[in-house]
Design a protein around this motif. Sequence first.
Motif, PDB file in Angstrom:
ATOM      1  N   LYS A 141      -3.741 -25.261 -25.799  1.00 35.27           N
ATOM      2  CA  LYS A 141      -3.063 -25.671 -24.556  1.00 35.27           C
ATOM      3  C   LYS A 141      -4.059 -25.754 -23.404  1.00 35.27           C
ATOM      4  O   LYS A 141      -3.864 -25.175 -22.342  1.00 35.27           O
ATOM      5  CB  LYS A 141      -1.948 -24.673 -24.207  1.00 35.27           C
ATOM      6  CG  LYS A 141      -0.943 -24.472 -25.307  1.00 35.27           C
ATOM      7  CD  LYS A 141       0.234 -25.400 -25.129  1.00 35.27           C
ATOM      8  CE  LYS A 141       1.170 -25.308 -26.306  1.00 35.27           C
ATOM      9  NZ  LYS A 141       0.779 -26.153 -27.434  1.00 35.27           N
ATOM     10  N   CYS A 142      -5.143 -26.435 -23.634  1.00 40.78           N
ATOM     11  CA  CYS A 142      -6.151 -26.488 -22.580  1.00 40.78           C
ATOM     12  C   CYS A 142      -6.124 -27.816 -21.835  1.00 40.78           C
ATOM     13  O   CYS A 142      -6.900 -28.020 -20.921  1.00 40.78           O
ATOM     14  CB  CYS A 142      -7.545 -26.225 -23.160  1.00 40.78           C
ATOM     15  SG  CYS A 142      -8.131 -27.491 -24.263  1.00 40.78           S
ATOM     16  N   ILE A 143      -5.251 -28.718 -22.244  1.00 43.22           N
ATOM     17  CA  ILE A 143      -5.165 -30.012 -21.561  1.00 43.22           C
ATOM     18  C   ILE A 143      -3.945 -30.003 -20.645  1.00 43.22           C
ATOM     19  O   ILE A 143      -2.875 -29.540 -21.042  1.00 43.22           O
ATOM     20  CB  ILE A 143      -5.049 -31.156 -22.584  1.00 43.22           C
ATOM     21  CG1 ILE A 143      -6.251 -31.140 -23.530  1.00 43.22           C
ATOM     22  CG2 ILE A 143      -4.944 -32.502 -21.882  1.00 43.22           C
ATOM     23  CD1 ILE A 143      -6.193 -32.183 -24.606  1.00 43.22           C
ATOM     24  N   GLU A 144      -4.139 -30.493 -19.446  1.00 39.69           N
ATOM     25  CA  GLU A 144      -3.014 -30.565 -18.525  1.00 39.69           C
ATOM     26  C   GLU A 144      -3.001 -31.952 -17.887  1.00 39.69           C
ATOM     27  O   GLU A 144      -3.953 -32.338 -17.218  1.00 39.69           O
ATOM     28  CB  GLU A 144      -3.161 -29.492 -17.448  1.00 39.69           C
ATOM     29  CG  GLU A 144      -1.939 -29.362 -16.593  1.00 39.69           C
ATOM     30  CD  GLU A 144      -2.175 -28.411 -15.426  1.00 39.69           C
ATOM     31  OE1 GLU A 144      -2.935 -27.449 -15.603  1.00 39.69           O
ATOM     32  OE2 GLU A 144      -1.604 -28.662 -14.349  1.00 39.69           O
ATOM     33  N   ILE A 145      -1.942 -32.685 -18.142  1.00 40.65           N
ATOM     34  CA  ILE A 145      -1.850 -34.047 -17.619  1.00 40.65           C
ATOM     35  C   ILE A 145      -0.814 -34.073 -16.507  1.00 40.65           C
ATOM     36  O   ILE A 145       0.281 -33.541 -16.660  1.00 40.65           O
ATOM     37  CB  ILE A 145      -1.453 -35.025 -18.732  1.00 40.65           C
ATOM     38  CG1 ILE A 145      -2.553 -35.055 -19.811  1.00 40.65           C
ATOM     39  CG2 ILE A 145      -1.224 -36.424 -18.174  1.00 40.65           C
ATOM     40  CD1 ILE A 145      -2.178 -35.858 -21.011  1.00 40.65           C
ATOM     41  N   THR A 146      -1.186 -34.666 -15.410  1.00 47.20           N
ATOM     42  CA  THR A 146      -0.226 -34.869 -14.342  1.00 47.20           C
ATOM     43  C   THR A 146       0.003 -36.378 -14.228  1.00 47.20           C
ATOM     44  O   THR A 146      -0.945 -37.121 -14.016  1.00 47.20           O
ATOM     45  CB  THR A 146      -0.757 -34.326 -13.003  1.00 47.20           C
ATOM     46  OG1 THR A 146      -1.438 -33.102 -13.278  1.00 47.20           O
ATOM     47  CG2 THR A 146       0.350 -34.091 -12.032  1.00 47.20           C
ATOM     48  N   ALA A 147       1.243 -36.775 -14.430  1.00 45.80           N
ATOM     49  CA  ALA A 147       1.553 -38.199 -14.331  1.00 45.80           C
ATOM     50  C   ALA A 147       2.933 -38.342 -13.702  1.00 45.80           C
ATOM     51  O   ALA A 147       3.732 -37.398 -13.719  1.00 45.80           O
ATOM     52  CB  ALA A 147       1.530 -38.837 -15.716  1.00 45.80           C
ATOM     53  N   HIS A 148       3.171 -39.458 -13.140  1.00 44.87           N
ATOM     54  CA  HIS A 148       4.526 -39.678 -12.613  1.00 44.87           C
ATOM     55  C   HIS A 148       4.942 -41.105 -12.935  1.00 44.87           C
ATOM     56  O   HIS A 148       4.140 -41.961 -13.295  1.00 44.87           O
ATOM     57  CB  HIS A 148       4.580 -39.382 -11.122  1.00 44.87           C
ATOM     58  CG  HIS A 148       4.097 -40.513 -10.284  1.00 44.87           C
ATOM     59  ND1 HIS A 148       4.658 -40.830  -9.085  1.00 44.87           N
ATOM     60  CD2 HIS A 148       3.104 -41.402 -10.477  1.00 44.87           C
ATOM     61  CE1 HIS A 148       4.023 -41.880  -8.591  1.00 44.87           C
ATOM     62  NE2 HIS A 148       3.078 -42.238  -9.408  1.00 44.87           N
ATOM     63  N   LYS A 149       6.235 -41.294 -12.808  1.00 51.83           N
ATOM     64  CA  LYS A 149       6.751 -42.610 -13.143  1.00 51.83           C
ATOM     65  C   LYS A 149       6.725 -43.467 -11.891  1.00 51.83           C
ATOM     66  O   LYS A 149       7.284 -43.100 -10.860  1.00 51.83           O
ATOM     67  CB  LYS A 149       8.177 -42.466 -13.667  1.00 51.83           C
ATOM     68  CG  LYS A 149       8.620 -43.657 -14.476  1.00 51.83           C
ATOM     69  CD  LYS A 149       9.942 -43.382 -15.142  1.00 51.83           C
ATOM     70  CE  LYS A 149       9.789 -42.533 -16.375  1.00 51.83           C
ATOM     71  NZ  LYS A 149      11.086 -42.189 -16.972  1.00 51.83           N
ATOM     72  N   SER A 150       6.033 -44.569 -11.988  1.00 55.00           N
ATOM     73  CA  SER A 150       5.935 -45.416 -10.809  1.00 55.00           C
ATOM     74  C   SER A 150       7.304 -46.009 -10.504  1.00 55.00           C
ATOM     75  O   SER A 150       7.956 -46.566 -11.389  1.00 55.00           O
ATOM     76  CB  SER A 150       4.929 -46.531 -11.069  1.00 55.00           C
ATOM     77  OG  SER A 150       5.130 -47.567 -10.152  1.00 55.00           O
ATOM     78  N   PRO A 151       7.771 -45.938  -9.285  1.00 57.42           N
ATOM     79  CA  PRO A 151       9.094 -46.481  -8.960  1.00 57.42           C
ATOM     80  C   PRO A 151       9.126 -48.006  -9.030  1.00 57.42           C
ATOM     81  O   PRO A 151      10.168 -48.592  -9.250  1.00 57.42           O
ATOM     82  CB  PRO A 151       9.343 -45.982  -7.550  1.00 57.42           C
ATOM     83  CG  PRO A 151       8.008 -45.631  -7.015  1.00 57.42           C
ATOM     84  CD  PRO A 151       7.125 -45.299  -8.157  1.00 57.42           C
TER      85      PRO A 151
END
Lengths: 305, 469, 379
Positions: free
Chosen positions: A76-86
Motif C-alpha cells: 500500500k505504498c501508492i497513493e493516487i489522487t484523482a477527481h472526475k472532471s465535471p
Amino acid sequence: MANLLDRAVESFKRVGEGLKTVFMHSFREPTTQEYPEKIQDLAPHFRGRLALAVNPDTGDHLCISCRQCERVCPDKCIEITAHKSPETNKLELIDFKIDHGLCMFCGLCTEVCPTTCIINTNDFEMADYSRESLIYDIKRLTLTQDESTYYFDKKELPRPKPKAAAKPAAAAGAAGAAAKSAAAGGDAAAKAAAAKAAAAKAAAAKAAAAKAAAAKTDDGETKAEPKAESKSEEKAAEPKADAEAAKKDVVEAKTEDITAEPKADAEAAKKDVVEAKTEDKAAEAPEKDAKKDVKEAKADEKDPE
Amino acid sequence: MNAAEIYKLSRLAIFWLSVTFGAVWVACWGVGVFIPSLITGKMPFLLQVDNPSTTVVFIADLLRSLTPILSLLVFIPINAMFMVLFERRSLALFTVRMGPNRHGFDGLAQTAADAVKLLFKEDITPRGADAFMFTLAPIIFFAPSIFGALPLLAAVTNNHDLFKVANLPTGIFYILAAASIPVVALVMAGWASNNKYSLVGGLRSAAQAISYEIPLVLSLVTMCLLAGTLDVVEIVEQQKGGILNWNILGGGALSGYDKLAPYWLNLVDTSFDTSAMFGQFYPVPWLSSIMAFVLVICTVLLFGLYLTGACAEINRIPFDLPEAESELVSGYNTEYSGIKFAIFFLAEFTNLFVVSSIATVMFLGGGDNPIPKWILDRLPLEPISNALGSLLSPLIKDLMFIDPATFWAAFWVIVKVYSIVFFAILVRGTLPRFRIDQLMDFGWKRLIPLALILFVVVVFARTWVVCHG
Amino acid sequence: MSTEIKSTELKTDEMIINMGPQHPATHGVLRMLLTLDGEFVKHAEPVIGHLHRAQEWQGQNRTWFQYQALIDRVDYLSGMFTSWAMARSCEVLDECEVPERAEYLRVMVSEMNRISSHLLWLGTYLIDLGAMFGFPFYPFREREKLLDLFEEIAGQRMMFNYIRIGGVQRAPNDAWLKRLKAFTEEFEDRVDEYEAIVTENPIFLKRTKEIGILPLSLAKQYGVTGPSIRASGTDMDLRKTKPYSVYPKLEFDVHWLDKPEGGDTWDRYILRIREMRESNKIIKQCLDMLPTEGELSGKKQNAGLRVKAGEAFSSVESPRGILGCYVISDGKDKAIRFRWRNPSFCNLSVLSELLVGSPIADIMAIFGSVDVILPDVDR
C-alpha cells in the motif's frame, strides 16, 4: 610410525595443493566491478525505482487514474489522487505518490498497469536523508520523454497509441483548459514542456484545494508542494517567458478553480479521498471499482478480470 | 593473466618500502651521524673543532645511543601500515578482487586513513572492567615488539656502527624472552574486559603461547647449537657467501661444497688439491656427505617448525584461536575500541615482521646475497659498482651518509622478510582454523616430539660434519 | 589411593552462555541457550522467533497475486523453491496445466537457485571454520554470476517472484541462455578448485570428521530432510522418490551415503558439493531440452488471479530439504489458510540433540553443517 609419516606427507601434499590453488588465483583477472566509475548495464527488467512514463511519441502522460496499481500493491505504498472532471466526466489525475521507503520492488504494479505507465527504472541509487524524501510525488515520478523512450525501447514495450487522436473526449479536455487538465498534460503537440510545468502546478493547486476541503492533514503532502516548485528540472532549461506563461496559467487555473466552481471541485476531491479510503478496507470493492473506473476512463486495455 | 594488479602491487611495495626505509635511514643518519658530527666538529668539509667540550661529547654520545630505538620507533608504525595494506592487497589478489585502491596512489593512504579513524573513535571502557589493566594490556602487548627487536638491528644492517650498541652476546635468548611477554598482556586484556568471550580468548592465548613456545624455542636452540653462538650478528656473519652457507641448508654443512665448487668447476687454478680441503670439512668421506644431507633435511624441517610455532605465537591463521571469530566474537580484543584496538592491531603486524626477521636472521642468512660468492665475483659487476661508488662518494665519504654494504644487507633482509610475510598471507587465505584441543594435540604430540627428534639428530649428525659452530 | 582421586574429581559449576542473537556466527538471529560443563555442552536450546514476520498470516490477508511476491522472503536464499511450492499446491487446487516450457524453465531456475544456495552455504561454512579471508570469496564469485542471471530473467537478484501460479513470469532470451551455458561449462572446474582447497585439507578434516553425528533414527524423529538426512543413510529426495515437474525426464543421481549409524558434518559437506555437480548436469540437460516456443503460463497473471475452492498440499525438494505448502481456498481472492512446512525449522530442532556433548568450538561446525536459514525457521 610409518603410518604417521604417510599421513604427515599426505597432509603436506593436501595443504600444498590448496596453497597452490589459492596462489594461482592471483594470475586471474579480478572480478571486481569498480562501482561508481563503471556501472554495470542492468538488465532491462531489473526492478528498480518506480516511475511514470509518458508517451514516447507525443509526451502525453500515460496514467489514466485507474488505480489498479494502488490496489494491487501489497505494501500500500501508492497513493493516487484523482477527481472526475465535471466537463468531460472523465477521471483526471491530480497527484500520484509512491512511498519508496515502503516499496518492496515486487513490480506487481507494473504488471497490472493497463497503459504501461508505471514502470521499474534501472535506477537503484535512492539513498536519502529522510523518510519523507523517499515519498515521490508526480513531479519526481514522471519521466521525461527521452527517458520514457529509453525505457520503452530497453524493455521492448509496445508503444502506446497517441491519446489525443484516439479519444476525442481527451482532446476536448485538453483544448478546453490546458492548465486545468492535469492528467492529460495539456496541449501535447504544441508546447509540451511549458504545459507540463503548468499542469504539475495546477495539480498542486488542486491538491491543496482538495485537501482543504477534505480537511486532511498530511505532512508528506504539504512538504511535497513547495518541493515540486523548487525542484522542477524543466525550469532551468526553459526560457523565462515560458515559465512565466506557465505561472500565469496556474494563477488562472487557481482563480478559476476557486471562483467558478470551488464547491463541485472540492466535493469531487472529497469523494475521491473517501473512495480511496473505503477501497483499502473493503475486500470485494476493488474489483468493482476497477471496472467502473476503467469504463469511465474509456481505456481500451484489458479488463481486470 | 592478471598482470595489471600484480604490477600495481609490486609498484606499491617498491614505492612504499623505499620511502619507509629512506625515511628511517635519513632519521637515523640525522640523529646518529650528522648532528653528533656537527656539534663535535668531526664533519668533513664543515666547521672543524679540535677539542669539543665534554658536554657536547656527552650529548653527541647520547644521540648516537638513542639512534637504534629511534629507528624502530619511526620504522614500526610506518611499516605496519604498509603491511596491513600489503596483506589486504595480496589477499585481494588471491581472491580475484582488487583490494583497497581508492585512497591515495593505489590505495596507499588507506591504512593511514584507517589509523586516523581509529584514533578519533571513542575509547570505550566497559562497565565492570578493570580500567587500569584494560589500558595497560595493549601497552604491554606492544612494547616487547619494540625492545625485543633491538638486537636484530645490527644483524640486519651488516653490523653498522650506529646499531652495534644494540647488539647483545646473548641476542637470541633476549629476543625469545621479549617475545614471550605479550601473552601476559593477552591474559590481562581478556580478564580486564569483564567479558566471557574475552576471558576465554585470553586464556586460550596463554595456553597456546605456552605450548607453541616450546617447539619454537627448540628449533632456535638447535640452530644456535649448529652456529655455536647466541649472538645474532655472529650468526649472520657465519652465513655470508651465498645460499649454500645459509643455516636453512644444514647450518653450514654445505659450506665445504660452496668453497670447493669453483675448483671442481674449473673456475680457478686446477692444480689445487681439493681432496685435502674436502677432508677438512667432511672428515669421514662418505658418511660425512650423508650426514651433511641429513642436516640439510633437519634444518629445513626446523625452519618449517619455526614458522609453525611463530604462526601460533603471533596468533595468525591457522592458529588464531584467541580471536576465533565464529566462536569467541573477537576474543581478547572484543571490548577494545579506538586507539587501544589500534595498538593491538599495530602490535600484531609488528610481531609478524619481527618473527619473520628472526627467521631471516637465523635461517636465511640475514642480509646475505643468495648468489654464491664465487659466481658473484665472476659477474661483470665491478665497473658498475665503481661507477656508482664514484657517483655516490660525496654521500659516502663526505656526509657519511650511506654505506653500500649496509644498503645491500637491508635490501636482502626486506626481500626475505616480505617473502615470509607473503607466505603467511597465503596461508591465511587458504587454511581454516584448528580447534583448541586439536591445536594442543598438534603442538604437544606432533611438534614437540619432532623438535626433540630433530635436536637429537642434529647433535648426532654434526659430529661428522664441520658446521658453522 | 587412586580410587580416592577418582571419586573426588574436580567439579565446577555449570555455566550458561547465550550464543547470539548478536553473535557473528549464528547466521542471522538465532539465540542459543547453552548450558556448559567446562568446555562441553550439556544442554542446548535454540531460541527462535527473532525474525518472525507472520508470513502465513500475511498469506491469508493478501490476494493470491500479492502473496506470490512475498513468499520469496520466506527463505531468501532459495526463493524459487518457496514460489514453486506455493505454485504447485495452487495448481493442484486449480487443476491447471503448466506448459512444458514453463516446467523446464522452473526446473532450470530452481537448480540454479540450488547451486547458488549451496555456494553461499559453502562460503559461510568455511567462515564458520575460520577460513575467513581467502576461500569464501570463490563460491561467492560463482554465486554472483548466477545472481546476475537471475537479475536478468526475474528482475531481482534474490526476491525473484518468477515462478507463478500456472507457469513462469518471463521467457529467457538467447543471450541469457548462452551465458547460462557458459556458466555450466566452467562450473565443474570451479567445484574442482573448491575441492582442491577444502575437501581433503587436513585441518578441515580434523574439524569436521566424527563430529555432529546424526543417526538416521534421530533424523527421522525430528523430520530432518535434504542433504542432512541423505548423509545419514537414506536416499530420500522428492525429485526421485515422488517425482514432480519434468524431473522424470531428466537424468541425474541422488547422492546419499549408506551410513545409518549417522553421517558427520563432513558427510553433509561432501553431499552438498556433489549435489551442486548434479544440479549443474540438470541445468545442462534443461538447456538442451528447453522448448523454444510455447506458452509460459497456464493461467492469466493479473490482479484478479483466483484459485478454486478446496485444500491442497504439495512439496518440493529445496536445498535444505522438503519444503511444503498447505493451502485452503474458498475460491475468493484470498486464501483461507496457508501453512508452510519449512525444512530449516526441522533441521534446527535437531540441534538440541546434536550439540549435546560437543565442545564449544564444534558448535559452529555442527550448526553450520545442517544449513539453517533463520527467516525460513521463523517465517
